[in-house]
Write a protein that holds these residues in place. Structure first.
Motif, PDB file in Angstrom:
ATOM      1  N   MET A 148       0.840  -1.179   0.000  1.00 20.50           N
ATOM      2  CA  MET A 148       0.000   0.000   0.000  1.00 20.50           C
ATOM      3  C   MET A 148       0.885   1.243   0.000  1.00 20.50           C
ATOM      4  SD  MET A 148      -3.344  -0.802   0.704  1.00 20.50           S
ATOM      5  CE  MET A 148      -4.329  -2.004   1.515  1.00 20.50           C
ATOM      6  N   THR A 149       0.467   2.231  -0.768  1.00 17.50           N
ATOM      7  CA  THR A 149       1.215   3.473  -0.903  1.00 17.50           C
ATOM      8  C   THR A 149       0.264   4.649  -0.744  1.00 17.50           C
ATOM      9  OG1 THR A 149       2.656   2.360  -2.488  1.00 17.50           O
ATOM     10  CG2 THR A 149       2.768   4.745  -2.427  1.00 17.50           C
ATOM     11  N   ARG A 150       0.745   5.709  -0.151  1.00 24.97           N
ATOM     12  CA  ARG A 150      -0.064   6.922  -0.019  1.00 24.97           C
ATOM     13  C   ARG A 150      -0.360   7.482  -1.400  1.00 24.97           C
ATOM     14  NH1 ARG A 150       1.013  10.472   4.876  1.00 24.97           N
ATOM     15  NH2 ARG A 150       0.749  12.117   3.339  1.00 24.97           N
ATOM     16  N   VAL A 151      -1.544   8.052  -1.575  1.00 28.60           N
ATOM     17  CA  VAL A 151      -1.950   8.543  -2.889  1.00 28.60           C
ATOM     18  C   VAL A 151      -1.100   9.738  -3.317  1.00 28.60           C
ATOM     19  CG1 VAL A 151      -3.798  10.089  -2.097  1.00 28.60           C
ATOM     20  CG2 VAL A 151      -3.903   9.082  -4.367  1.00 28.60           C
ATOM     21  N   ASP A 152      -0.759  10.632  -2.407  1.00 29.00           N
ATOM     22  CA  ASP A 152       0.069  11.782  -2.803  1.00 29.00           C
ATOM     23  C   ASP A 152       1.459  11.327  -3.238  1.00 29.00           C
ATOM     24  OD1 ASP A 152       0.847  11.098  -0.214  1.00 29.00           O
ATOM     25  OD2 ASP A 152       1.214  13.178   0.389  1.00 29.00           O
ATOM     26  N   GLN A 153       1.982  10.321  -2.548  1.00 32.99           N
ATOM     27  CA  GLN A 153       3.303   9.783  -2.893  1.00 32.99           C
ATOM     28  C   GLN A 153       3.256   9.084  -4.258  1.00 32.99           C
ATOM     29  OE1 GLN A 153       4.690   7.028   0.056  1.00 32.99           O
ATOM     30  NE2 GLN A 153       6.835   7.364  -0.458  1.00 32.99           N
ATOM     31  N   TRP A 154       2.192   8.324  -4.516  1.00 33.48           N
ATOM     32  CA  TRP A 154       2.077   7.604  -5.786  1.00 33.48           C
ATOM     33  C   TRP A 154       1.893   8.575  -6.956  1.00 33.48           C
ATOM     34  CZ3 TRP A 154      -1.534   6.821  -9.671  1.00 33.48           C
ATOM     35  CH2 TRP A 154      -1.235   5.776 -10.538  1.00 33.48           C
ATOM     36  N   VAL A 155       1.052   9.586  -6.791  1.00 33.92           N
ATOM     37  CA  VAL A 155       0.818  10.565  -7.857  1.00 33.92           C
ATOM     38  C   VAL A 155       2.119  11.278  -8.210  1.00 33.92           C
ATOM     39  CG1 VAL A 155      -0.322  12.766  -8.356  1.00 33.92           C
ATOM     40  CG2 VAL A 155      -1.634  10.870  -7.423  1.00 33.92           C
ATOM     41  N   TRP A 156       2.923  11.596  -7.209  1.00 33.80           N
ATOM     42  CA  TRP A 156       4.217  12.232  -7.451  1.00 33.80           C
ATOM     43  C   TRP A 156       5.186  11.242  -8.101  1.00 33.80           C
ATOM     44  CZ3 TRP A 156       8.633  10.771  -4.489  1.00 33.80           C
ATOM     45  CH2 TRP A 156       9.782  11.498  -4.789  1.00 33.80           C
ATOM     46  N   ALA A 157       5.185   9.978  -7.645  1.00 33.61           N
ATOM     47  CA  ALA A 157       6.131   8.980  -8.153  1.00 33.61           C
ATOM     48  C   ALA A 157       5.896   8.671  -9.631  1.00 33.61           C
ATOM     49  CB  ALA A 157       6.049   7.705  -7.328  1.00 33.61           C
ATOM     50  N   VAL A 158       4.635   8.683 -10.079  1.00 31.75           N
ATOM     51  CA  VAL A 158       4.342   8.380 -11.483  1.00 31.75           C
ATOM     52  C   VAL A 158       4.275   9.650 -12.333  1.00 31.75           C
ATOM     53  CG1 VAL A 158       3.180   6.215 -10.991  1.00 31.75           C
ATOM     54  CG2 VAL A 158       1.848   8.316 -11.157  1.00 31.75           C
ATOM     55  N   ARG A 159       4.701  10.746 -11.789  1.00 28.38           N
ATOM     56  CA  ARG A 159       4.869  12.012 -12.509  1.00 28.38           C
ATOM     57  C   ARG A 159       3.565  12.649 -12.981  1.00 28.38           C
ATOM     58  NH1 ARG A 159      10.142  13.106 -14.167  1.00 28.38           N
ATOM     59  NH2 ARG A 159      11.599  11.602 -13.300  1.00 28.38           N
ATOM     60  N   LEU A 160       2.503  12.485 -12.191  1.00 31.03           N
ATOM     61  CA  LEU A 160       1.260  13.205 -12.465  1.00 31.03           C
ATOM     62  C   LEU A 160       1.254  14.545 -11.740  1.00 31.03           C
ATOM     63  CD1 LEU A 160      -1.347  10.310 -12.324  1.00 31.03           C
ATOM     64  CD2 LEU A 160      -0.469  11.481 -14.340  1.00 31.03           C
ATOM     65  N   ALA A 161       2.198  14.723 -10.823  1.00 28.95           N
ATOM     66  CA  ALA A 161       2.385  15.991 -10.115  1.00 28.95           C
ATOM     67  C   ALA A 161       3.882  16.296 -10.116  1.00 28.95           C
ATOM     68  CB  ALA A 161       1.873  15.895  -8.685  1.00 28.95           C
ATOM     69  N   PRO A 162       4.253  17.570 -10.295  1.00 33.55           N
ATOM     70  CA  PRO A 162       5.678  17.899 -10.380  1.00 33.55           C
ATOM     71  C   PRO A 162       6.443  17.770  -9.061  1.00 33.55           C
ATOM     72  CG  PRO A 162       4.336  19.876 -10.632  1.00 33.55           C
ATOM     73  CD  PRO A 162       3.394  18.720 -10.574  1.00 33.55           C
ATOM     74  N   SER A 163       5.751  17.882  -7.927  1.00 29.75           N
ATOM     75  CA  SER A 163       6.443  17.740  -6.646  1.00 29.75           C
ATOM     76  C   SER A 163       5.514  17.062  -5.649  1.00 29.75           C
ATOM     77  CB  SER A 163       6.879  19.100  -6.100  1.00 29.75           C
ATOM     78  OG  SER A 163       5.753  19.858  -5.710  1.00 29.75           O
ATOM     79  N   ARG A 164       6.092  16.507  -4.623  1.00 28.89           N
ATOM     80  CA  ARG A 164       5.291  15.810  -3.614  1.00 28.89           C
ATOM     81  C   ARG A 164       4.407  16.795  -2.870  1.00 28.89           C
ATOM     82  NH1 ARG A 164       6.475  11.580   0.529  1.00 28.89           N
ATOM     83  NH2 ARG A 164       4.442  11.315   1.487  1.00 28.89           N
ATOM     84  N   SER A 165       4.925  17.985  -2.610  1.00 30.83           N
ATOM     85  CA  SER A 165       4.120  18.975  -1.892  1.00 30.83           C
ATOM     86  C   SER A 165       2.924  19.427  -2.737  1.00 30.83           C
ATOM     87  CB  SER A 165       4.972  20.171  -1.479  1.00 30.83           C
ATOM     88  OG  SER A 165       5.516  20.800  -2.609  1.00 30.83           O
ATOM     89  N   GLN A 166       3.090  19.507  -4.060  1.00 27.51           N
ATOM     90  CA  GLN A 166       1.962  19.870  -4.914  1.00 27.51           C
ATOM     91  C   GLN A 166       0.953  18.734  -4.984  1.00 27.51           C
ATOM     92  OE1 GLN A 166       3.424  21.258  -8.671  1.00 27.51           O
ATOM     93  NE2 GLN A 166       3.862  23.293  -7.877  1.00 27.51           N
ATOM     94  N   ALA A 167       1.405  17.503  -4.932  1.00 24.32           N
ATOM     95  CA  ALA A 167       0.486  16.368  -4.896  1.00 24.32           C
ATOM     96  C   ALA A 167      -0.320  16.379  -3.602  1.00 24.32           C
ATOM     97  CB  ALA A 167       1.259  15.062  -5.033  1.00 24.32           C
TER      98      ALA A 167
END
Length: 124
Positions: free
Chosen positions: A1-20
């Motif tokens: 299981m992975t946090r959604v903000d971390q996953w969105v940032w990891a797959v490059r749907l958001a430019p930074s983790r803080s923006q995710a």
């Protein structure tokens, strides 16, 4: 299981983790149709919708692989199935005789005289 903000940032749907994280807090990230908090976990098979404010469009992806660390773009694309609808084609613009193409600069004296003749109806 992975946090959604971390996953969105990891797959490059958001430019930074803080923006995710900020996007999730603002309600721009949904998991299976439900508004997601940044710490909500994502599983394989979940549908994730990420609204991009700058592009003014929503990305719809199905999770295929869980990533905790940011990876290169070729590997990131393999972690999800993209179900985002294609953008409609841009309509072609027809130039009227009074419009100039972008980058053409100011009209020359000859161009201005031709435009004046067109406007006055001399060519009709």
């Amino acid at each position: 299981m992975t946090r959604v903000d971390q996953w969105v940032w990891a797959v490059r749907l958001a430019p930074s983790r803080s923006q995710a994280t900020a996007g999730a807090k603002a309600g721009h990230i949904r998991i299976n149709g439900e508004r997601a908090k940044p710490s909500q976990t994502v599983k394989v098979g979940d549908e994730v919708r990420v609204y991009n404010v700058h592009e003014k469009r929503e990305h719809i992806v199905i999770v295929r692989e869980l990533l905790a660390k940011r990876v290169g773009a070729p590997i990131a694309v393999l972690a999800y199935d993209d179900r985002t609808p294609a953008l409609p084609p841009k309509p072609e613009r027809v130039l009227t005789p009074f419009e100039r193409e972008r980058g053409m600069g100011r009209p020359t004296k000859r161009d201005r005289r031709l435009l004046d003749r067109l406007r006055s109806g001399e060519f009709d």
